[in-house]
Design an enzyme around this catalytic site. Sequence first.
Site, PDB file in Angstrom:
ATOM      1  N   TRP A 190       0.899  -1.199   0.138  1.00 18.82           N
ATOM      2  CA  TRP A 190      -0.056  -0.052   0.002  1.00 18.82           C
ATOM      3  C   TRP A 190       0.972   1.180   0.071  1.00 18.82           C
ATOM      4  O   TRP A 190       1.793   1.456   0.861  1.00 18.82           O
ATOM      5  CB  TRP A 190      -0.912  -0.025   1.184  1.00 18.82           C
ATOM      6  CG  TRP A 190      -2.093  -0.889   1.367  1.00 18.82           C
ATOM      7  CD1 TRP A 190      -3.138  -0.691   2.214  1.00 18.82           C
ATOM      8  CD2 TRP A 190      -2.865  -1.735   0.291  1.00 18.82           C
ATOM      9  NE1 TRP A 190      -3.776  -1.597   1.844  1.00 18.82           N
ATOM     10  CE2 TRP A 190      -3.846  -2.210   0.768  1.00 18.82           C
ATOM     11  CE3 TRP A 190      -1.971  -2.311  -1.043  1.00 18.82           C
ATOM     12  CZ2 TRP A 190      -4.670  -3.177  -0.109  1.00 18.82           C
ATOM     13  CZ3 TRP A 190      -2.830  -2.936  -1.842  1.00 18.82           C
ATOM     14  CH2 TRP A 190      -4.217  -3.682  -1.309  1.00 18.82           C
ATOM     15  N   ASN A 206      -6.573   0.345  -5.363  1.00 18.93           N
ATOM     16  CA  ASN A 206      -6.951  -1.104  -5.052  1.00 18.93           C
ATOM     17  C   ASN A 206      -8.322  -1.507  -5.346  1.00 18.93           C
ATOM     18  O   ASN A 206      -9.234  -0.751  -4.408  1.00 18.93           O
ATOM     19  CB  ASN A 206      -6.399  -1.311  -3.376  1.00 18.93           C
ATOM     20  CG  ASN A 206      -6.959  -2.866  -3.061  1.00 18.93           C
ATOM     21  OD1 ASN A 206      -6.611  -3.818  -3.581  1.00 18.93           O
ATOM     22  ND2 ASN A 206      -7.736  -3.006  -2.177  1.00 18.93           N
ATOM     23  N   GLU A 207      -8.598  -2.116  -6.181  1.00 16.28           N
ATOM     24  CA  GLU A 207     -10.045  -2.588  -6.356  1.00 16.28           C
ATOM     25  C   GLU A 207     -11.050  -1.608  -6.670  1.00 16.28           C
ATOM     26  O   GLU A 207     -12.071  -1.409  -6.076  1.00 16.28           O
ATOM     27  CB  GLU A 207     -10.413  -3.602  -5.314  1.00 16.28           C
ATOM     28  CG  GLU A 207      -9.726  -4.836  -5.104  1.00 16.28           C
ATOM     29  CD  GLU A 207     -10.139  -5.903  -4.227  1.00 16.28           C
ATOM     30  OE1 GLU A 207      -9.524  -6.856  -4.620  1.00 16.28           O
ATOM     31  OE2 GLU A 207     -10.961  -5.567  -3.566  1.00 16.28           O
ATOM     32  N   TYR A 241     -11.578 -14.155  -6.077  1.00 12.22           N
ATOM     33  CA  TYR A 241     -12.238 -14.452  -4.730  1.00 12.22           C
ATOM     34  C   TYR A 241     -13.607 -15.259  -4.745  1.00 12.22           C
ATOM     35  O   TYR A 241     -14.628 -14.466  -4.715  1.00 12.22           O
ATOM     36  CB  TYR A 241     -12.202 -13.299  -3.864  1.00 12.22           C
ATOM     37  CG  TYR A 241     -11.031 -12.662  -3.328  1.00 12.22           C
ATOM     38  CD1 TYR A 241     -10.078 -13.408  -2.398  1.00 12.22           C
ATOM     39  CD2 TYR A 241     -10.341 -11.682  -3.870  1.00 12.22           C
ATOM     40  CE1 TYR A 241      -8.811 -12.866  -2.086  1.00 12.22           C
ATOM     41  CE2 TYR A 241      -9.000 -11.093  -3.581  1.00 12.22           C
ATOM     42  CZ  TYR A 241      -8.378 -11.480  -2.611  1.00 12.22           C
ATOM     43  OH  TYR A 241      -7.199 -11.103  -2.506  1.00 12.22           O
ATOM     44  N   GLU A 268      -4.213 -10.770  -7.043  1.00  8.50           N
ATOM     45  CA  GLU A 268      -4.714 -11.266  -5.855  1.00  8.50           C
ATOM     46  C   GLU A 268      -5.568 -12.518  -6.071  1.00  8.50           C
ATOM     47  O   GLU A 268      -6.359 -12.398  -6.938  1.00  8.50           O
ATOM     48  CB  GLU A 268      -5.597 -10.194  -5.144  1.00  8.50           C
ATOM     49  CG  GLU A 268      -5.035  -9.048  -4.656  1.00  8.50           C
ATOM     50  CD  GLU A 268      -6.012  -7.910  -3.626  1.00  8.50           C
ATOM     51  OE1 GLU A 268      -6.818  -8.898  -3.094  1.00  8.50           O
ATOM     52  OE2 GLU A 268      -5.798  -7.031  -3.538  1.00  8.50           O
ATOM     53  N   TRP A 307      -2.636 -13.901  -2.003  1.00 11.92           N
ATOM     54  CA  TRP A 307      -3.120 -12.923  -0.853  1.00 11.92           C
ATOM     55  C   TRP A 307      -3.265 -13.821   0.428  1.00 11.92           C
ATOM     56  O   TRP A 307      -4.021 -14.629   0.073  1.00 11.92           O
ATOM     57  CB  TRP A 307      -4.377 -12.056  -1.166  1.00 11.92           C
ATOM     58  CG  TRP A 307      -4.758 -11.379   0.049  1.00 11.92           C
ATOM     59  CD1 TRP A 307      -5.489 -11.622   1.139  1.00 11.92           C
ATOM     60  CD2 TRP A 307      -4.587  -9.903  -0.016  1.00 11.92           C
ATOM     61  NE1 TRP A 307      -5.495 -10.585   2.064  1.00 11.92           N
ATOM     62  CE2 TRP A 307      -5.023  -9.400   1.401  1.00 11.92           C
ATOM     63  CE3 TRP A 307      -4.188  -8.790  -0.751  1.00 11.92           C
ATOM     64  CZ2 TRP A 307      -5.096  -7.960   1.831  1.00 11.92           C
ATOM     65  CZ3 TRP A 307      -4.237  -7.366  -0.421  1.00 11.92           C
ATOM     66  CH2 TRP A 307      -4.269  -7.320   0.801  1.00 11.92           C
TER      67      TRP A 307
END
Length: 452
Positions: free
Chosen positions: A160, A272-273, A349, A382, A411
């Site tokens: 990050w 991020n996303e 995911y 990820e 991840w």
Amino acid sequence: MKAIAAILLLAGSAAGQQAAYGQCGGTGYSGETSCVSGYECTSYNPYYYQCVPGTASAAPTSTSKTSAAATTTGTSKAATTTSSVNTGSTALSTKTSSSTAVPASTSFAKTNGLLFEIDGVTKYYAGTNCYWCGFLTANADVDHVFADIAASGLKIVRVWGFNDVNTIPSTGTVWFQFLSASGSQINTGAYGLQRLDYVVSSAAAHGLQLIINFVNNWSDYGGINAYVNAFGGSASTWYTNTGAQAQYQAYIQAVVSRYKNSTAVFAWELANEPRCSGCDVSVIYNWAAATSKYIKSLDPNHMVTMGDEGFGPLTGGDGSYPYQTSAGGYTWVDDLNITTLDFGTLHLYPDSWGQPYDWGNLWVSTHGAACANANKPCLLEEYGGTNNCTIENPWQNTALSTDGIAGDMFWQYGDTLPSCSCQTSQDGNTVYYNQGNWDCMVTQHIAAINAS
């Protein structure tokens, strides 16, 4: 990853003479400038000098604190200062691991066809996510983590590059940017971007490549929500909010300028996303095109990528939720064609998306085909699924055998920190170094890559 747990961050102690790989100079630095025997103080950028072995550049010429003039941007008058805070802090611990340092990269990472080229080697690369690395306050912890990652054969580490707040915390707490419509502040102090400085320099010393992103779609570590608190609007209007975007670009400029000459940076990442619920797909497309073009104007040498999950209609997909535009408010394959984005990203995911685990192989293969069609490499950036090798190993194998997929990064990475003898956060997907399923998730995967 949508939700991430906070990690215990501990400060190190000062030393009379800087140890191997410790900071020894740079703008705003006030600690020791001499290194232990066999090490010399080397400049990586105006903000960071480090004790490294062998012949090096001259010792730092200035350790004075500097600040840029405040600017006002847009109708919200988002003043941006780069003045150091937490001044007068003692030097942080600079203990390093006992492993031998890897020579620093001499060239910038780049794409080469449908693969990545690092240090002149074009191949499929594996990596991991260490979002918390920039928030560690003990240098020895950073060095220990990077030494372990490097020893494993993993090459790319995603961290990050943001840590946004709406209230400045007490000294000793890491934060990178204070957001306020009446005057935002970028923290270049010892508990600000100097922590990221050390991450970049340690990555260079250990031969690792960093993906550094600039904002979080989720509220962890501030994210878009912190901008909304300061400049109004909502998460969806953030992409077109004049004041918020002006401050976002000011922060990007502050970070990129620190590391634009570092060959340890693999790529800059927009977010991020990123998602835009209920938005026309043009909103994220236009934001990504404008932001990536701006980054390229600041730094034409490093790659730039989006950091998105891969949502939207795709040839060969099954029409399930992740293959719908509504999942993220964008069309991934269209965004992939933005010329100032060097490669595509996708996340995986199934638990969060309501899909069976074996569905992940289709997700990887359809995205790979789209990347090959666009003649751009893509990174499975990820992925996680109850931390089970029987679930995730097939995804790794599919990624490795699919044209257009140039690498993968599980991840998340976990380790035991020497400063506290404690483990980093376990969010259900953490793979700890040399523990549990490390061999089947990392060691065997690296062996398969090397044999391919």
